[in-house]
Write an enzyme that holds these catalytic residues in place. Structure first.
Site, mmCIF file in Angstrom:
data_model
loop_
_atom_site.group_PDB
_atom_site.id
_atom_site.type_symbol
_atom_site.label_atom_id
_atom_site.label_comp_id
_atom_site.label_asym_id
_atom_site.label_seq_id
_atom_site.Cartn_x
_atom_site.Cartn_y
_atom_site.Cartn_z
ATOM 1 C CE LYS A 97 -5.111 1.691 4.383
ATOM 2 N NZ LYS A 97 -5.396 0.941 3.153
ATOM 3 C CE LYS A 133 0.770 -0.063 -1.732
ATOM 4 N NZ LYS A 133 -0.649 0.396 -1.629
#
Length: 286
Positions: free
Chosen positions: A165, A233
């Site tokens: 990811k 983030k």
């Protein structure tokens, strides 16, 4: 997992809400928890059950799915609430690989299963899901994951899903930045950006972001499907993962700074395609 599986779903936000709804529609017994009362109302409208706490949601669950903003929330849910050893924990949040490994050390029957596809993919049940963990647990979870995703791949041991990811997010950020630069160049040169990007989308420069977002970017429509705040983030996760294995990702570092600039310029709540505004500001064309 057969129909009627008891699933606890924690985190009913932009992504989690439609995912939980698909699981209900598939015949599963879904109990959800979220800090938002509106999110709980949506789940009940979809046919699920609203829990009053995480512990309440966990009660009797065979599968626990978490879809939360970052590792502190995941750690709070997993480390402060008792999970039966036989429960299959599927964390679909995007967090640090090290946290996924720590969760697995505490609850071995767990999978890190972050997703790609954004709000549209969640609504259409077409998410790509990259899964880290034991092969047997992946096989057990796959029927549930197939309800919410189309591309579902076991990529390795605990933490591997989060690494994949991170790679996804650094690539997505880079492509958004380059599409933004292409738009700025075309417009500054007096070239119709729609015609220009239509041609690019049919050649070697073709990519999913051009397919899905070129028109909205040209129109400066930045309604969030995935906010710059969250991509910021995620870029931190990518850079941290690189440090953990002692590799240099120089382009990723630059993309991270562009996304950080987007937050600093007040665009954190906008879609990550708003990197176009950042590039425009750098060129004095805002």
């Amino acid at each position: 997992m057969p129909k009627g599986t008891k699933i606890a779903f924690v985190g009913l936000g932009i992504m989690g809400s439609p995912m939980a709804g698909h699981l209900v529609a598939a015949g599963h017994d879904v109990t959800g928890f979220d800090l938002s009362s509106a999110a709980l109302d949506r789940l009940e409208a979809q046919g699920g059950t609203a829990a009053h706490s995480v512990r309440d949601a966990f009660r009797g669950a065979e599968v626990v799915i978490t879809m939360l903003p970052n590792h502190p929330q995941v750690e709070d849910v997993v480390f402060t609430n008792e999970l039966d050893p036989g429960v299959l924990l599927v964390d679909m949040s995007t967090i640090r690989p090290s946290t996924s490994i720590a969760i697995a050390q505490r609850h071995p029957r767990s999978l890190d299963a972050p997703v790609s596809g954004g709000e549209t993919g969640a609504k259409q049940a077409s998410l790509s899901i990259m899964v880290g963990g034991e092969e047997a647990d992946f096989a057990a979870a796959k029927p549930v994951l197939e309800v919410v995703g189309k591309t579902i791949v076991h990529v390795g041991p605990h933490g591997a899903g989060q690494v994949v990811k991170a790679a996804n997010q650094l690539m997505v950020g880079g492509i958004y930045a380059l599409v933004a630069e292409a738009i700025v160049l075309l417009e500054a040169s007096g070239v119709d950006p729609k015609a220009g990007l239509d041609v690019l989308a049919g050649g070697l420069a073709a990519n999913r972001i051009l397919d899905l977002k070129r028109e909205s970017m040209i129109a400066r429509e930045f309604t969030p499907g995935f906010r710059i705040d969250l991509h910021h983030k995620d870029m931190g996760i990518a850079l941290d993962a690189a440090r953990q294995v002692d590799v240099a990702l120089p382009v990723t570092g630059q993309i991270a700074q562009l996304i950080a600039a987007g937050r600093a310029q007040g665009y954190g709540s906008l879609d990550h395609s708003a990197l176009l505004k950042v590039i425009e500001n750098f060129s004095g064309r805002s």
